[in-house]
Design a protein around this motif. Structure first.
Motif, PDB file in Angstrom:
ATOM      1  N   PRO A  20       0.825  -1.206   0.000  1.00  0.00           N
ATOM      2  CA  PRO A  20       0.000   0.000   0.000  1.00  0.00           C
ATOM      3  C   PRO A  20       0.864   1.263   0.000  1.00  0.00           C
ATOM      4  O   PRO A  20       1.954   1.290   0.551  1.00  0.00           O
ATOM      5  CB  PRO A  20      -0.809  -0.096   1.288  1.00  0.00           C
ATOM      6  CG  PRO A  20      -0.507  -1.408   1.895  1.00  0.00           C
ATOM      7  CD  PRO A  20       0.650  -2.004   1.184  1.00  0.00           C
ATOM      8  N   HIS A  21       0.318   2.293  -0.619  1.00  0.00           N
ATOM      9  CA  HIS A  21       0.999   3.585  -0.648  1.00  0.00           C
ATOM     10  C   HIS A  21       0.389   4.496   0.394  1.00  0.00           C
ATOM     11  O   HIS A  21      -0.821   4.516   0.571  1.00  0.00           O
ATOM     12  CB  HIS A  21       0.865   4.240  -2.018  1.00  0.00           C
ATOM     13  CG  HIS A  21       1.503   3.454  -3.115  1.00  0.00           C
ATOM     14  ND1 HIS A  21       2.859   3.291  -3.213  1.00  0.00           N
ATOM     15  CD2 HIS A  21       0.964   2.792  -4.160  1.00  0.00           C
ATOM     16  CE1 HIS A  21       3.130   2.562  -4.280  1.00  0.00           C
ATOM     17  NE2 HIS A  21       1.986   2.229  -4.865  1.00  0.00           N
ATOM     18  N   LYS A  22       1.231   5.265   1.076  1.00  0.00           N
ATOM     19  CA  LYS A  22       0.738   6.260   2.020  1.00  0.00           C
ATOM     20  C   LYS A  22       0.672   7.604   1.313  1.00  0.00           C
ATOM     21  O   LYS A  22       1.611   8.012   0.647  1.00  0.00           O
ATOM     22  CB  LYS A  22       1.650   6.355   3.241  1.00  0.00           C
ATOM     23  CG  LYS A  22       1.519   5.182   4.171  1.00  0.00           C
ATOM     24  CD  LYS A  22       2.235   5.453   5.461  1.00  0.00           C
ATOM     25  CE  LYS A  22       2.065   4.283   6.390  1.00  0.00           C
ATOM     26  NZ  LYS A  22       2.649   4.537   7.692  1.00  0.00           N
ATOM     27  N   VAL A  23      -0.454   8.268   1.458  1.00  0.00           N
ATOM     28  CA  VAL A  23      -0.658   9.581   0.870  1.00  0.00           C
ATOM     29  C   VAL A  23      -0.954  10.537   2.003  1.00  0.00           C
ATOM     30  O   VAL A  23      -1.754  10.231   2.902  1.00  0.00           O
ATOM     31  CB  VAL A  23      -1.826   9.556  -0.145  1.00  0.00           C
ATOM     32  CG1 VAL A  23      -2.061  10.928  -0.732  1.00  0.00           C
ATOM     33  CG2 VAL A  23      -1.554   8.532  -1.240  1.00  0.00           C
TER      34      VAL A  23
END
Length: 161
Positions: free
Chosen positions: A2-5
């Protein structure tokens, strides 16, 4: 993976999707909604709603004034976003508190609320029971102990994986 934004980018985009009538599914961060939503583990579904009740879990923008950096500058407003439960509603303000918070509350208006949680998913894909948190609210005097036990059990569980 997952990518953190950053919330300053993510939450306004979530708000736009909700305004278009779309449900939004994402994994929140933080521990303020323990034990009902575990940050970076559980996934939630948000839906735009026009009415709210005590017990709803909502995503809201909270007014957050930052002190000036000099005497010549006015205070600046920096958006603060929370995913917390509604604990009180009056004519002007809605009071929010995280289930894992022992004392702190926030206030906002209905216009500051992006949407409410309509589903919570555990990592294995099963849904959690979405409650209004009435029992948890009444257990407020015992929360410190209950949260401590929960954190210890979570740590034991994570150590055995």
């Amino acid at each position: 993976m997952p990518h953190k934004v950053d919330n300053s980018i993510l939450i306004p985009e979530i708000g736009k999707l909700l305004q278009e009538g779309k449900d939004v599914r994402f994994t929140p961060t933080g521990v303020s909604m323990r034990p009902f939503i575990e940050g970076e583990r559980d996934t939630i579904v948000l839906r735009k709603c026009n009415s709210f009740r005590v017990g709803d879990i909502v995503l809201a923008q909270i007014p957050n004034l930052q002190p000036p950096t000099s005497n010549l500058q006015p205070p600046t407003s920096v958006p603060l976003y929370v995913l917390h439960r509604i604990i009180a509603i009056n004519d002007q303000f809605i009071t929010l508190q995280g289930d894992g918070n022992l004392q702190g509350t926030e206030q906002c208006t209905a216009n500051d609320i992006f949407g409410k949680v309509v589903q919570i998913y555990k990592p294995d894909g099963h849904t959690k029971c979405l409650t209004r948190g009435r029992l948890w609210f009444y257990l407020k005097p015992c929360r410190r102990i209950l949260l401590k036990v929960y954190r210890k059990l979570l740590k034991l569980h994570n150590n055995t994986l």
